[in-house]
Design an enzyme around this catalytic site. Sequence first.
Site, PDB file in Angstrom:
ATOM      1  N   THR A  16       0.829  -1.215   0.000  1.00 48.66           N
ATOM      2  CA  THR A  16       0.000   0.000   0.000  1.00 48.66           C
ATOM      3  C   THR A  16       0.863   1.266   0.000  1.00 48.66           C
ATOM      4  O   THR A  16       0.452   2.294  -0.552  1.00 48.66           O
ATOM      5  CB  THR A  16      -0.996   0.031   1.174  1.00 48.66           C
ATOM      6  OG1 THR A  16      -0.279   0.064   2.411  1.00 48.66           O
ATOM      7  CG2 THR A  16      -1.928  -1.161   1.146  1.00 48.66           C
ATOM      8  N   MET A  93      11.058  -6.761   3.685  1.00 40.38           N
ATOM      9  CA  MET A  93      11.434  -7.408   4.942  1.00 40.38           C
ATOM     10  C   MET A  93      12.851  -7.995   4.904  1.00 40.38           C
ATOM     11  O   MET A  93      13.115  -9.048   5.505  1.00 40.38           O
ATOM     12  CB  MET A  93      10.409  -8.486   5.305  1.00 40.38           C
ATOM     13  CG  MET A  93       8.992  -7.952   5.440  1.00 40.38           C
ATOM     14  SD  MET A  93       8.845  -6.554   6.591  1.00 40.38           S
ATOM     15  CE  MET A  93       8.918  -7.428   8.155  1.00 40.38           C
ATOM     16  N   ILE A  95      17.168  -6.695   5.078  1.00 34.90           N
ATOM     17  CA  ILE A  95      18.172  -5.643   5.214  1.00 34.90           C
ATOM     18  C   ILE A  95      19.078  -5.735   3.987  1.00 34.90           C
ATOM     19  O   ILE A  95      19.626  -6.806   3.699  1.00 34.90           O
ATOM     20  CB  ILE A  95      19.024  -5.869   6.492  1.00 34.90           C
ATOM     21  CG1 ILE A  95      18.134  -5.986   7.737  1.00 34.90           C
ATOM     22  CG2 ILE A  95      20.052  -4.751   6.640  1.00 34.90           C
ATOM     23  CD1 ILE A  95      17.440  -4.739   8.139  1.00 34.90           C
ATOM     24  N   THR A 109      10.898   2.878   5.602  1.00 34.01           N
ATOM     25  CA  THR A 109       9.786   3.346   6.435  1.00 34.01           C
ATOM     26  C   THR A 109       9.490   2.298   7.495  1.00 34.01           C
ATOM     27  O   THR A 109       9.589   1.096   7.250  1.00 34.01           O
ATOM     28  CB  THR A 109       8.555   3.672   5.569  1.00 34.01           C
ATOM     29  OG1 THR A 109       7.483   4.053   6.423  1.00 34.01           O
ATOM     30  CG2 THR A 109       8.117   2.522   4.701  1.00 34.01           C
ATOM     31  N   HIS A 110       9.140   2.778   8.690  1.00 31.78           N
ATOM     32  CA  HIS A 110       8.967   1.862   9.827  1.00 31.78           C
ATOM     33  C   HIS A 110       7.757   2.298  10.651  1.00 31.78           C
ATOM     34  O   HIS A 110       7.604   3.496  10.926  1.00 31.78           O
ATOM     35  CB  HIS A 110      10.230   1.877  10.695  1.00 31.78           C
ATOM     36  CG  HIS A 110      10.142   0.944  11.859  1.00 31.78           C
ATOM     37  ND1 HIS A 110      10.173  -0.427  11.720  1.00 31.78           N
ATOM     38  CD2 HIS A 110      10.010   1.187  13.180  1.00 31.78           C
ATOM     39  CE1 HIS A 110      10.071  -0.992  12.913  1.00 31.78           C
ATOM     40  NE2 HIS A 110       9.963  -0.039  13.816  1.00 31.78           N
TER      41      HIS A 110
END
Length: 209
Positions: A16, A93, A95, A109-110
């Site tokens: 989204t 998901m 790194i 974004t977190h």
Amino acid sequence: MSKAGRLVVLVSGSGTNLQALLDASADPSYGARVVAVGADREGIEGLARASRSGVPTFVEKVGDYATRAEWDSAIAARIAAYEPDLVVSAGFMKILGSPSLDAFPVLNTHPALLPSFPGAHGVRDALAHGVKVTGCTVMLADAGVDTGPIVAQEAVVVLPDDDEKVLHERIKTVERRLLVEIVGRMAREGWTVSGRSVRIGNHTGGEST
Ligand code: GRF
């Protein structure tokens, strides 16, 4: 000063945040457009959203490589093929390793107010801690888990009956708007990084917009 016209967006799920960037970049005055979408898995709605918008996609699965280092190099090469000015990790998901981090600026974004509650379960961990205010963070990625320089944050109030799903959806509404705003401003105004301080726009003239 860096600018960010060409975006490669990385996703692992519903996408989204990606959709919000696709929608914003339909307007040329936004200043940035999504030139490719990458994922670490197949069959996700994020990839379907890209295809529906006519944006090319690629998938690199960690399990397809003998070592993580080989995956790091492979995904960096796939990203580089689209010559991005900015890579946006939007619900991705994994790194990224040094082959990507050394080659491109990466925005992440977190769904929590870093440095509180980093990692894959930021919403769940914030709820379990009993915080009354949480939120979302847009930051530049580094080699750590949600440890890079913070670009922007916005608070979201935790309501008494919130569960993880309800709270995460409320955070995501704010997160999408903040991500779109920040990516657009970075694209149009450029940005500089000094240590942990990120500034959007040219502040040397003494006046900023
Ligand atoms: C976002 O809240 C992101 O911060 C987190 O996972 C969610 C991804 O949502 N890591 P979507 O795939 O963009 O819908």
